[in-house]
Motif scaffolding. Sequence first.
Motif, PDB file in Angstrom:
ATOM      1  N   TYR A  86       0.827  -1.205   0.000  1.00  0.00           N
ATOM      2  CA  TYR A  86       0.000   0.000   0.000  1.00  0.00           C
ATOM      3  C   TYR A  86       0.866   1.262   0.000  1.00  0.00           C
ATOM      4  CZ  TYR A  86      -4.440  -2.442   0.819  1.00  0.00           C
ATOM      5  OH  TYR A  86      -5.567  -3.219   0.683  1.00  0.00           O
ATOM      6  N   ASP A  87       1.896   1.280   0.841  1.00  0.00           N
ATOM      7  CA  ASP A  87       2.741   2.470   0.950  1.00  0.00           C
ATOM      8  C   ASP A  87       3.529   2.722  -0.330  1.00  0.00           C
ATOM      9  OD1 ASP A  87       2.371   3.872   3.288  1.00  0.00           O
ATOM     10  OD2 ASP A  87       3.601   2.532   4.489  1.00  0.00           O
ATOM     11  N   GLU A  88       4.172   1.683  -0.862  1.00  0.00           N
ATOM     12  CA  GLU A  88       5.132   1.865  -1.946  1.00  0.00           C
ATOM     13  C   GLU A  88       4.499   1.868  -3.332  1.00  0.00           C
ATOM     14  OE1 GLU A  88       8.135   2.612  -1.381  1.00  0.00           O
ATOM     15  OE2 GLU A  88       8.193   2.206   0.766  1.00  0.00           O
ATOM     16  N   VAL A  89       3.327   1.255  -3.481  1.00  0.00           N
ATOM     17  CA  VAL A  89       2.736   1.127  -4.814  1.00  0.00           C
ATOM     18  C   VAL A  89       1.407   1.871  -4.914  1.00  0.00           C
ATOM     19  CG1 VAL A  89       1.918  -0.485  -6.572  1.00  0.00           C
ATOM     20  CG2 VAL A  89       3.907  -1.077  -5.179  1.00  0.00           C
ATOM     21  N   VAL A  90       0.456   1.520  -4.061  1.00  0.00           N
ATOM     22  CA  VAL A  90      -0.890   2.083  -4.198  1.00  0.00           C
ATOM     23  C   VAL A  90      -0.898   3.571  -3.843  1.00  0.00           C
ATOM     24  CG1 VAL A  90      -3.294   1.874  -3.515  1.00  0.00           C
ATOM     25  CG2 VAL A  90      -1.885  -0.174  -3.709  1.00  0.00           C
ATOM     26  N   LEU A  91      -0.280   3.938  -2.744  1.00  0.00           N
ATOM     27  CA  LEU A  91      -0.230   5.363  -2.395  1.00  0.00           C
ATOM     28  C   LEU A  91       0.524   6.170  -3.450  1.00  0.00           C
ATOM     29  CD1 LEU A  91       0.330   5.918   1.447  1.00  0.00           C
ATOM     30  CD2 LEU A  91      -1.516   6.762  -0.006  1.00  0.00           C
ATOM     31  N   ALA A  92       1.603   5.585  -3.973  1.00  0.00           N
ATOM     32  CA  ALA A  92       2.337   6.282  -5.037  1.00  0.00           C
ATOM     33  C   ALA A  92       1.471   6.436  -6.281  1.00  0.00           C
ATOM     34  CB  ALA A  92       3.616   5.515  -5.369  1.00  0.00           C
ATOM     35  N   GLY A  93       0.659   5.412  -6.591  1.00  0.00           N
ATOM     36  CA  GLY A  93      -0.265   5.528  -7.715  1.00  0.00           C
ATOM     37  C   GLY A  93      -1.323   6.586  -7.476  1.00  0.00           C
ATOM     38  N   LEU A  94      -1.788   6.698  -6.233  1.00  0.00           N
ATOM     39  CA  LEU A  94      -2.753   7.747  -5.901  1.00  0.00           C
ATOM     40  C   LEU A  94      -2.131   9.139  -6.065  1.00  0.00           C
ATOM     41  CD1 LEU A  94      -4.452   6.200  -2.742  1.00  0.00           C
ATOM     42  CD2 LEU A  94      -5.526   6.628  -4.955  1.00  0.00           C
ATOM     43  N   ARG A  95      -0.862   9.271  -5.727  1.00  0.00           N
ATOM     44  CA  ARG A  95      -0.199  10.564  -5.920  1.00  0.00           C
ATOM     45  C   ARG A  95      -0.118  10.921  -7.402  1.00  0.00           C
ATOM     46  NH1 ARG A  95       3.765   8.039  -2.439  1.00  0.00           N
ATOM     47  NH2 ARG A  95       3.223   8.422  -0.273  1.00  0.00           N
ATOM     48  N   LEU A  96       0.162   9.927  -8.250  1.00  0.00           N
ATOM     49  CA  LEU A  96       0.187  10.184  -9.691  1.00  0.00           C
ATOM     50  C   LEU A  96      -1.185  10.624 -10.187  1.00  0.00           C
ATOM     51  CD1 LEU A  96       2.354   7.155 -10.915  1.00  0.00           C
ATOM     52  CD2 LEU A  96       3.058   9.545 -10.719  1.00  0.00           C
ATOM     53  N   ALA A  97      -2.235   9.983  -9.683  1.00  0.00           N
ATOM     54  CA  ALA A  97      -3.585  10.368 -10.078  1.00  0.00           C
ATOM     55  C   ALA A  97      -3.912  11.779  -9.595  1.00  0.00           C
ATOM     56  CB  ALA A  97      -4.596   9.358  -9.518  1.00  0.00           C
ATOM     57  N   GLU A  98      -3.486  12.098  -8.383  1.00  0.00           N
ATOM     58  CA  GLU A  98      -3.741  13.437  -7.851  1.00  0.00           C
ATOM     59  C   GLU A  98      -2.992  14.499  -8.659  1.00  0.00           C
ATOM     60  OE1 GLU A  98      -5.870  15.846  -5.410  1.00  0.00           O
ATOM     61  OE2 GLU A  98      -5.893  13.642  -5.304  1.00  0.00           O
ATOM     62  N   ALA A  99      -1.786  14.148  -9.120  1.00  0.00           N
ATOM     63  CA  ALA A  99      -1.031  15.096  -9.944  1.00  0.00           C
ATOM     64  C   ALA A  99      -1.733  15.330 -11.279  1.00  0.00           C
ATOM     65  CB  ALA A  99       0.386  14.569 -10.164  1.00  0.00           C
ATOM     66  N   ASP A 100      -2.252  14.266 -11.898  1.00  0.00           N
ATOM     67  CA  ASP A 100      -3.012  14.442 -13.140  1.00  0.00           C
ATOM     68  C   ASP A 100      -4.268  15.271 -12.908  1.00  0.00           C
ATOM     69  OD1 ASP A 100      -1.201  13.092 -14.669  1.00  0.00           O
ATOM     70  OD2 ASP A 100      -2.298  11.198 -14.709  1.00  0.00           O
ATOM     71  N   LEU A 101      -4.896  15.056 -11.766  1.00  0.00           N
ATOM     72  CA  LEU A 101      -6.088  15.830 -11.442  1.00  0.00           C
ATOM     73  C   LEU A 101      -5.752  17.312 -11.290  1.00  0.00           C
ATOM     74  CD1 LEU A 101      -9.111  15.837 -10.689  1.00  0.00           C
ATOM     75  CD2 LEU A 101      -8.418  15.405  -8.321  1.00  0.00           C
ATOM     76  N   ALA A 102      -4.609  17.597 -10.664  1.00  0.00           N
ATOM     77  CA  ALA A 102      -4.207  18.993 -10.489  1.00  0.00           C
ATOM     78  C   ALA A 102      -3.886  19.656 -11.830  1.00  0.00           C
ATOM     79  CB  ALA A 102      -2.999  19.072  -9.561  1.00  0.00           C
ATOM     80  N   ARG A 103      -3.400  18.876 -12.796  1.00  0.00           N
ATOM     81  CA  ARG A 103      -3.101  19.423 -14.118  1.00  0.00           C
ATOM     82  C   ARG A 103      -4.346  19.573 -14.977  1.00  0.00           C
ATOM     83  NH1 ARG A 103       1.590  16.025 -13.740  1.00  0.00           N
ATOM     84  NH2 ARG A 103       0.450  14.385 -14.837  1.00  0.00           N
ATOM     85  N   GLY A 104      -5.463  19.057 -14.517  1.00  0.00           N
ATOM     86  CA  GLY A 104      -6.710  19.170 -15.261  1.00  0.00           C
ATOM     87  C   GLY A 104      -6.838  18.193 -16.406  1.00  0.00           C
ATOM     88  N   THR A 105      -6.126  17.051 -16.352  1.00  0.00           N
ATOM     89  CA  THR A 105      -6.173  16.066 -17.444  1.00  0.00           C
ATOM     90  C   THR A 105      -7.209  14.972 -17.211  1.00  0.00           C
ATOM     91  OG1 THR A 105      -4.384  14.797 -16.397  1.00  0.00           O
ATOM     92  CG2 THR A 105      -3.759  16.464 -18.035  1.00  0.00           C
ATOM     93  N   LEU A 106      -7.904  15.005 -16.062  1.00  0.00           N
ATOM     94  CA  LEU A 106      -8.908  13.987 -15.760  1.00  0.00           C
ATOM     95  C   LEU A 106     -10.278  14.647 -15.666  1.00  0.00           C
ATOM     96  CD1 LEU A 106      -7.063  11.938 -12.956  1.00  0.00           C
ATOM     97  CD2 LEU A 106      -7.223  11.388 -15.385  1.00  0.00           C
TER      98      LEU A 106
ATOM     99  N   ARG B 177     -14.518  14.493 -15.126  1.00  0.00           N
ATOM    100  CA  ARG B 177     -15.283  13.971 -13.992  1.00  0.00           C
ATOM    101  C   ARG B 177     -15.562  12.476 -14.119  1.00  0.00           C
ATOM    102  NH1 ARG B 177     -15.742  15.088  -8.779  1.00  0.00           N
ATOM    103  NH2 ARG B 177     -17.716  14.350  -7.926  1.00  0.00           N
ATOM    104  N   SER B 178     -15.934  12.019 -15.311  1.00  0.00           N
ATOM    105  CA  SER B 178     -16.239  10.595 -15.492  1.00  0.00           C
ATOM    106  C   SER B 178     -14.999   9.737 -15.288  1.00  0.00           C
ATOM    107  CB  SER B 178     -16.821  10.353 -16.889  1.00  0.00           C
ATOM    108  OG  SER B 178     -15.886  10.723 -17.894  1.00  0.00           O
TER     109      SER B 178
END
Length: 649
Positions: free
Chosen positions: A423-443, A445-446
């Motif tokens: 969870y710490d090394e893979v899933v949380l890191a994947g969530l950070r990548l998703a959050e970064a894409d969200l901050a850039r506006g590339t995601l 709502r769907s």
Amino acid sequence: MTDDPVTTRLLRRALPTIIMLASLLIVVTLASALYLGRSILVPIALAILLSFVLLPAVRGLRGLRVPRAPAVLIVVLLTFGLLGAIGSLIAREAGQLAADLPRYSMTLREKMTALRAATGQENGLSATFSGLFDMADDIGKALQPAATTAPESAEIGTLQRPMQVEVQPARTSVLTTLSSVAGDILHPLATTGLILLFTVFILLQREDLRNRAIRLAGSSDLRRTTAAIDDATARLSRFFLAQLALNVAFGVVIGVGLWLIGLPSPILFGVIAGLLRFVPYIGAAIGAVLPLGVAVAIDPGWSMVIAVAVLFVVVEPIAGHVLEPLLYGHSTGLSPIAVIMAATIWTFLWGPIGLVLATPLTVCLVVLGRHVERLWFLDVLLGDGPALDPPETFYQRMLAGDPAEAIEQGRQFLKERALITYYDEVVLAGLRLAEADLARGTLDRSRQMKLGESFRTVVDRLGQPRRSWTRSSVGAEAAATLALVGPDPKAAMVVLKPDDLGPNWRGTAPVLCVSSRGVFDETATLMLSQILARHGIGARARPSKGLTEADVRDQGIAMVCFSYLDPISLSQIRLTIRQTRRAIPGVKILVGFWRERDPASLDRLRRATSADLLVTSLSDALQAALDLAQAAPASAKAPSGRRVLKAAE
């Protein structure tokens, strides 16, 4: 560059196409140069690889205080003398085998006759063997000396033998004959001479060639470049020497085994098996075809065929799965598809010698890609390492809407390590990548909703009991993750019993995990509550909203954990914590900032938010909860009061 905006826009649109065409032109030009220059490039490639193999012997003589030039000449001449002796032995064995082919074809015909009688029809297999029999007859007749005929009498009985007319071609000139013979003899001699010459000069001028390679690779950082080239040279030398030793031993064992079985020309088949084993995956199988065919031809029964097959089936797995890992690791560092592609391309460019050189040449390219920044793409294209980091692979599977593959990779990982580490090394890191894409506006709502659902599916499935999981080897992506992360935290192996818990922590769910309003914070909250529950601390997750006394009445909440992937303003966090303290007097507040903040600033953030605890990983959150949950008397007990959670539970 033109100032016309239309022209500039068109050039920008055409730039990817121009780059692609230029790259294609470079590839075609390089392939053409390799094909047309094979007469020179093949000897150079053989000399370079041979120099890697002979370098330890030269260093050994240099250690005995033999000057460099005599040491190089001694090693090279002995090597080529040995190769020449082996070549003459192979030629003699091959000639003897070819001369015996017509005699072996009779046994084959008898077996095929029996097969036809048993099947009652001439199937495709028997027709194929019939063609092979005819070819063997033709080769044997061509190799046999012409039979001498006895003087013929004018009459045999009452009949007179007709006169025979023989048409002979015109006699060629001496120069034509010499040129034809010289072409067949001088070409291999010239190739051998070039290999000998290049090998000698490469070994003599090794330091000068190294300095030139450093200059080409980049002389701005001599320490790093020198270390990289020395490391690459040492690795390649060890690899080629170990591969050569293993394949020679393989050929010797096969040759001795075939000799004990009674197969003719065992030396020839042993050498062929050793050479073809340089071709990974399929080389050993190809090397077994010819001796199996000869065994079928010379043995009226099938015992020799079975013995030859058993020999290859036993020796090859021992060499491939036992000796290879001991000598130079589990693999050559190449991906399987790269090996097959390299064998195909090099065989097309350089013929049979390219098939033997395919793997060593490709290994050289991969080593260059790992040490030379400009050639990094070679390691990505040809190496066996994952193209993406484990968190990137995980997030890519989430984007592709394929949580099943991510779940399988996670299960493979969990057979060796703890869930909290994954969870710490893979899933949380994947969530950070998703959050970064969200901050850039590339995601949109769907897509956010689909990603959140995929994340929660993975966490729900991985948190289930493992009794139904099957034991198997760790997959490639899971193995890459195992190599990436460090040891599991000590807290990951501890499960508290009810007696170990303090009075306020013995309820059904003494920990309340609250997610923020972020799209992906719910997944982080779910992971935290799941981890706490697995380690003996009851927890439940809920979405973010203001806590009131009515919400928490009679719930027995001892700690509230707030989860933030992308923290909102600190003032808002302080307000939320104050409201929680008013709703639940005496409660402990833990805030999780999962964006890997600088550890030096954590104490400042803790004071700014007035939280009791501030963590940046699930491991830290678990350790903090375990420390708070244990009753004071229980904490003084020996560690035997705890139950250890096994990684493969």
